[in-house]
Design a protein around this motif. Structure first.
Motif, PDB file in Angstrom:
ATOM      1  N   PHE A  39      39.143  45.252  52.962  1.00 50.40           N
ATOM      2  CA  PHE A  39      38.070  45.151  51.974  1.00 50.40           C
ATOM      3  C   PHE A  39      37.727  46.513  51.391  1.00 50.40           C
ATOM      4  O   PHE A  39      37.521  47.483  52.129  1.00 50.40           O
ATOM      5  CB  PHE A  39      36.812  44.541  52.609  1.00 50.40           C
ATOM      6  CG  PHE A  39      37.019  43.145  53.116  1.00 50.40           C
ATOM      7  CD1 PHE A  39      36.938  42.057  52.259  1.00 50.40           C
ATOM      8  CD2 PHE A  39      37.302  42.911  54.454  1.00 50.40           C
ATOM      9  CE1 PHE A  39      37.141  40.764  52.719  1.00 50.40           C
ATOM     10  CE2 PHE A  39      37.498  41.631  54.934  1.00 50.40           C
ATOM     11  CZ  PHE A  39      37.427  40.550  54.055  1.00 50.40           C
ATOM     12  N   ASP A  40      37.630  46.571  50.088  1.00 52.77           N
ATOM     13  CA  ASP A  40      37.171  47.774  49.403  1.00 52.77           C
ATOM     14  C   ASP A  40      35.666  47.910  49.566  1.00 52.77           C
ATOM     15  O   ASP A  40      34.964  46.940  49.886  1.00 52.77           O
ATOM     16  CB  ASP A  40      37.504  47.693  47.907  1.00 52.77           C
ATOM     17  CG  ASP A  40      38.987  47.802  47.633  1.00 52.77           C
ATOM     18  OD1 ASP A  40      39.682  48.522  48.381  1.00 52.77           O
ATOM     19  OD2 ASP A  40      39.458  47.163  46.673  1.00 52.77           O
ATOM     20  N   GLU A  58      32.860  45.229  48.460  1.00 55.98           N
ATOM     21  CA  GLU A  58      33.447  43.892  48.537  1.00 55.98           C
ATOM     22  C   GLU A  58      32.852  43.166  49.752  1.00 55.98           C
ATOM     23  O   GLU A  58      32.859  43.690  50.872  1.00 55.98           O
ATOM     24  CB  GLU A  58      34.964  44.000  48.669  1.00 55.98           C
ATOM     25  CG  GLU A  58      35.675  42.682  48.585  1.00 55.98           C
ATOM     26  CD  GLU A  58      37.199  42.845  48.612  1.00 55.98           C
ATOM     27  OE1 GLU A  58      37.874  41.804  48.634  1.00 55.98           O
ATOM     28  OE2 GLU A  58      37.706  43.988  48.613  1.00 55.98           O
ATOM     29  N   ARG A  59      32.354  41.953  49.527  1.00 52.84           N
ATOM     30  CA  ARG A  59      31.722  41.170  50.587  1.00 52.84           C
ATOM     31  C   ARG A  59      32.757  40.703  51.609  1.00 52.84           C
ATOM     32  O   ARG A  59      33.844  40.279  51.253  1.00 52.84           O
ATOM     33  CB  ARG A  59      31.017  39.952  49.997  1.00 52.84           C
ATOM     34  CG  ARG A  59      30.201  39.160  51.002  1.00 52.84           C
ATOM     35  CD  ARG A  59      29.451  38.013  50.345  1.00 52.84           C
ATOM     36  NE  ARG A  59      30.348  37.066  49.718  1.00 52.84           N
ATOM     37  CZ  ARG A  59      30.893  36.016  50.337  1.00 52.84           C
ATOM     38  NH1 ARG A  59      30.636  35.795  51.605  1.00 52.84           N
ATOM     39  NH2 ARG A  59      31.697  35.200  49.700  1.00 52.84           N
TER      40      ARG A  59
END
Length: 130
Positions: free
Chosen positions: A15-16, A19-20
Protein backbone atom coordinates in the motif's frame (compact mmCIF):
# COMPACT_ATOMS: atom_id res chain seq x y z
CA UNK A 1 15.39 -14.08 -1.37
CA UNK A 2 15.82 -17.84 -1.20
CA UNK A 3 12.98 -19.43 0.72
CA UNK A 4 14.07 -22.72 2.26
CA UNK A 5 11.27 -22.55 4.84
CA UNK A 6 7.57 -23.21 4.29
CA UNK A 7 6.67 -19.54 4.72
CA UNK A 8 5.23 -17.04 2.25
CA UNK A 9 7.02 -13.72 2.72
CA UNK A 10 6.11 -10.72 0.56
CA UNK A 11 8.63 -7.93 1.09
CA UNK A 12 7.10 -5.60 -1.52
CA UNK A 13 5.18 -2.64 -0.10
CA UNK A 14 1.52 -3.41 -0.82
CA UNK A 15 0.00 0.00 0.00
CA UNK A 16 1.17 3.49 -0.88
CA UNK A 17 0.86 6.34 1.57
CA UNK A 18 -2.73 7.57 1.86
CA UNK A 19 -4.05 4.26 0.48
CA UNK A 20 -6.62 2.58 2.75
CA UNK A 21 -5.75 -0.90 4.05
CA UNK A 22 -8.46 -3.50 4.63
CA UNK A 23 -6.87 -6.01 7.01
CA UNK A 24 -9.97 -8.26 7.36
CA UNK A 25 -10.09 -8.62 3.57
CA UNK A 26 -6.40 -9.55 3.40
CA UNK A 27 -6.93 -12.11 6.16
CA UNK A 28 -9.98 -13.66 4.52
CA UNK A 29 -8.15 -14.01 1.18
CA UNK A 30 -5.02 -15.63 2.66
CA UNK A 31 -4.75 -19.40 2.03
CA UNK A 32 -1.34 -19.81 3.74
CA UNK A 33 -0.46 -21.11 7.22
CA UNK A 34 2.49 -18.72 7.65
CA UNK A 35 2.17 -15.49 5.65
CA UNK A 36 3.99 -12.18 6.00
CA UNK A 37 3.14 -9.14 3.83
CA UNK A 38 4.75 -5.72 4.04
CA UNK A 39 1.84 -3.29 4.24
CA UNK A 40 3.54 0.10 4.20
CA UNK A 41 6.80 1.89 4.79
CA UNK A 42 7.10 4.50 7.56
CA UNK A 43 10.39 6.35 7.23
CA UNK A 44 13.11 3.68 7.53
CA UNK A 45 10.75 1.07 8.98
CA UNK A 46 7.98 -1.13 7.60
CA UNK A 47 4.69 -2.36 9.01
CA UNK A 48 4.02 -5.99 8.15
CA UNK A 49 0.94 -8.15 8.46
CA UNK A 50 1.47 -11.68 9.72
CA UNK A 51 -1.18 -14.36 9.34
CA UNK A 52 0.27 -17.38 11.08
CA UNK A 53 -0.46 -20.81 12.49
CA UNK A 54 2.16 -23.26 13.68
CA UNK A 55 5.84 -22.75 14.49
CA UNK A 56 8.51 -20.52 13.01
CA UNK A 57 12.16 -21.51 13.47
CA UNK A 58 14.57 -20.20 16.11
CA UNK A 59 16.36 -17.13 14.80
CA UNK A 60 17.68 -13.71 15.76
CA UNK A 61 18.25 -10.31 14.23
CA UNK A 62 21.71 -9.09 15.18
CA UNK A 63 21.13 -5.42 14.30
CA UNK A 64 17.35 -4.93 14.46
CA UNK A 65 14.64 -4.80 17.12
CA UNK A 66 11.31 -6.38 16.15
CA UNK A 67 7.84 -5.36 17.39
CA UNK A 68 4.87 -7.78 17.42
CA UNK A 69 1.24 -6.74 18.05
CA UNK A 70 -1.54 -9.33 18.03
CA UNK A 71 -4.86 -8.39 16.45
CA UNK A 72 -6.55 -11.79 16.81
CA UNK A 73 -5.53 -15.25 17.96
CA UNK A 74 -2.54 -15.95 20.20
CA UNK A 75 1.19 -15.60 19.60
CA UNK A 76 3.76 -17.36 21.78
CA UNK A 77 7.34 -16.14 21.51
CA UNK A 78 9.86 -18.56 22.94
CA UNK A 79 13.03 -17.05 24.42
CA UNK A 80 15.94 -18.64 26.27
CA UNK A 81 14.40 -17.43 29.52
CA UNK A 82 10.82 -18.58 28.87
CA UNK A 83 7.82 -17.80 26.70
CA UNK A 84 5.99 -14.51 26.15
CA UNK A 85 2.26 -15.00 25.55
CA UNK A 86 0.51 -12.37 23.47
CA UNK A 87 -3.26 -12.25 23.15
CA UNK A 88 -5.38 -9.75 21.16
CA UNK A 89 -4.40 -6.13 21.75
CA UNK A 90 -1.06 -7.09 23.30
CA UNK A 91 2.42 -6.47 21.92
CA UNK A 92 6.09 -6.79 22.71
CA UNK A 93 9.42 -5.61 21.31
CA UNK A 94 12.11 -8.25 20.92
CA UNK A 95 15.54 -6.57 21.26
CA UNK A 96 18.18 -7.07 18.59
CA UNK A 97 20.43 -10.05 19.17
CA UNK A 98 17.75 -11.99 21.08
CA UNK A 99 17.16 -15.55 19.88
CA UNK A 100 13.42 -16.17 19.58
CA UNK A 101 10.88 -18.51 18.04
CA UNK A 102 7.33 -17.31 17.33
CA UNK A 103 4.55 -19.91 17.56
CA UNK A 104 0.80 -19.70 17.02
CA UNK A 105 -1.30 -22.56 18.41
CA UNK A 106 -4.25 -21.30 16.32
CA UNK A 107 -4.68 -18.92 13.40
CA UNK A 108 -3.25 -15.59 14.53
CA UNK A 109 -3.22 -12.17 12.90
CA UNK A 110 -0.53 -9.73 13.95
CA UNK A 111 1.24 -6.56 12.94
CA UNK A 112 5.02 -6.28 13.02
CA UNK A 113 7.13 -3.13 12.89
CA UNK A 114 10.78 -3.47 11.94
CA UNK A 115 13.43 -1.87 9.78
CA UNK A 116 12.92 -2.30 6.05
CA UNK A 117 16.33 -3.98 5.76
CA UNK A 118 15.59 -6.75 8.29
CA UNK A 119 15.83 -10.34 7.06
CA UNK A 120 12.53 -11.86 8.32
CA UNK A 121 14.00 -15.37 8.67
CA UNK A 122 16.88 -14.05 10.80
CA UNK A 123 20.49 -13.14 10.18
CA UNK A 124 21.61 -16.77 10.36
CA UNK A 125 18.37 -18.81 10.13
CA UNK A 126 18.26 -21.87 12.32
CA UNK A 127 21.57 -21.09 14.00
CA UNK A 128 20.39 -19.00 16.94
CA UNK A 129 21.93 -20.24 20.15
CA UNK A 130 19.11 -21.31 22.46
Amino acid sequence: MENKFNYVTQLDVKFDHLERMDIPQLVSECPHKWFNQTLTQVNDSVVRLGIVEGEYHWHQHDNDDEFFFVLEGQLLIDLRSGTIELNPQQGVTIPKGTPHRPRAPKKTVMLMVETKSIEPTGDAPGTAVI
